[in-house]
Design an enzyme around this catalytic site. Sequence first.
Site, PDB file in Angstrom:
ATOM      1  N   PRO A 154      49.268  18.377  44.964  1.00 12.62           N
ATOM      2  CG  PRO A 154      51.192  19.768  44.975  1.00 12.62           C
ATOM      3  CD  PRO A 154      50.765  18.364  44.787  1.00 12.62           C
ATOM      4  CE  LYS A 179      43.355  13.978  46.907  1.00 16.01           C
ATOM      5  NZ  LYS A 179      42.879  15.231  46.169  1.00 16.01           N
ATOM      6  N   GLY A 231      51.960  18.865  49.830  1.00 16.51           N
ATOM      7  CA  GLY A 231      50.840  19.754  50.193  1.00 16.51           C
ATOM      8  C   GLY A 231      51.005  20.498  51.776  1.00 16.51           C
ATOM      9  CD  GLU A 251      57.652  19.717  49.395  1.00 17.43           C
ATOM     10  OE1 GLU A 251      57.225  20.731  50.091  1.00 17.43           O
ATOM     11  OE2 GLU A 251      57.429  19.715  48.093  1.00 17.43           O
ATOM     12  CB  CYS A 285      56.305  24.301  49.601  1.00 11.90           C
ATOM     13  SG  CYS A 285      57.465  23.341  48.462  1.00 11.90           S
ATOM     14  CD  GLU A 385      53.282  27.345  52.923  1.00 11.49           C
ATOM     15  OE1 GLU A 385      54.155  27.031  51.991  1.00 11.49           O
ATOM     16  OE2 GLU A 385      52.364  26.831  53.443  1.00 11.49           O
ATOM     17  CG  PHE A 387      50.831  28.780  49.510  1.00  8.51           C
ATOM     18  CD1 PHE A 387      51.973  28.297  49.507  1.00  8.51           C
ATOM     19  CD2 PHE A 387      49.904  28.203  48.542  1.00  8.51           C
ATOM     20  CE1 PHE A 387      52.223  27.039  48.792  1.00  8.51           C
ATOM     21  CE2 PHE A 387      50.288  27.160  47.707  1.00  8.51           C
ATOM     22  CZ  PHE A 387      51.519  26.500  48.006  1.00  8.51           C
TER      23      PHE A 387
END
Length: 486
Positions: A154, A179, A231, A251, A285, A385, A387
């Site tokens: 992420p 990636k 992510g 996760e 997270c 969430e 964030f």
Amino acid sequence: MSSLPTPPRTQLFIAGEFTDGQSTERVDITSPGSGEVIASIPVPTQADLDLAVAKAHEAKTAWRKLGVFARAAICHRVGDALEARVDELAKLQSLEQGKPLEESLADVKEAAQLFHLHAEDAMRLYGETLPSNDINKRQMTTRAPIGVFGIITPWNFPLLMFAEFVAPGLATGNAHVVKPPTNTPLTVLAAMDAIVEAGVPAGLVSVLPGGGDFGAALVSHPGIDAVGFIGSSATAAKIQATAGLKPLLIEASGNGPVVVLADANIKRAAKAAVDGAFYCAGQVCCATERVIVHRDVHEEFVAAVLEYAKETVVLGDPFDPKTNLGPLNNEGVAEKMDRHLADARERGLNILMGGGRREGQATDLYYEFTVVDDVPVDSLLSREESFGPVLPIIIAEDDDDALRIANDDPLGLQGAVFTENLTKAFRFMEEMEVGQVIVNDSNGWWDVNMPFGGAGGKGTGWGRIGGMYTLHDMTYLRNGVIHIGE
């Protein structure tokens, strides 16, 4: 706003070389702090992916046969090479990600530490002997590398979460096609100079920043043996549906409940809750996503939160030493914050502090630290969430009610409880439906040797990131049987 001492790497990294690959397209990378385009990178193609996977398979056999002590020595050299580049990598990360420079410095140091830690872990990845019904048989177990991992990382901790996979993966004999997202690839690409300098054989690590379509191609590629992902839960579900029978180490999202009981140290709880809500602009997270406060101490807790937040939180330029809250990384996160706070206003909730984007900044991503009181459990601030840098406060009638609210959520990553009562601490440690419970400290507390991951029955993934547990998830158990009779 800081500028970089050296130009960043702006190519793909495939099998030990920086290259534009087969792409004729490039994507711009914009700094969330300044709004300036700081680089552009190639868009990887299927041909680039095929090459990276093929080179990974070529490299993995020799790497496995090299032996654990030799692999560990190289991993230690990677850690040393990252440590030598701390300042450069930290500045680059703050520029592309937006987090304060002090946080980026800590991230890079922890990434280096992971290579040292997992080098040592791998040398102690012991097997065991097993009894058998047949007295002429001897059984023994070993751990074997799975093969080629497709890694999707992420944007909130670009280098650290790269290291969380690649350090244990290299130490145990795996190869990796990584990636990172296209909005924060530069720190990981720059770290490839450390990989090369340390002597990691070509092909064991390739880095191809790409979008969702490229991620799907990576996960479904027949040459990818296993997948590692950090992510959102929504993306994790797509990966699971695409990966088939490949082993997954995932996760995913959390909605961190922080429970403050009536006997808690209120000032300590308030400080920890605020710190956990604004660290990395709340884009973590295990951030403080919900604070569930016993009614008897609610008013005292709110007062302590506001006092500490007003004297502590400084929103501003990530490179200003006074700043400890930088901009959000991207518009998608900012829009989610807007949506959650719009829902709060429609419900008539009490926004005690902040509540929106700060005007007059270099970009529209600077979000005020926000405190919302008496949040109902069915509001977006509670159910999703956020964030972002927001601290929603939920009132509980008693301990049972607090535990019920904490567990009434589809996510279960990390939680915290504040109490001076050992019996209550153990109750919440055992009954809170999360992977980790922190007692009397921030929900955002984390350690490189922590077995970090979600609870069973929740939408937060499976497997563990941290310490020996990650090595178990990046290897498979192999049993050998020897016949010793005639």
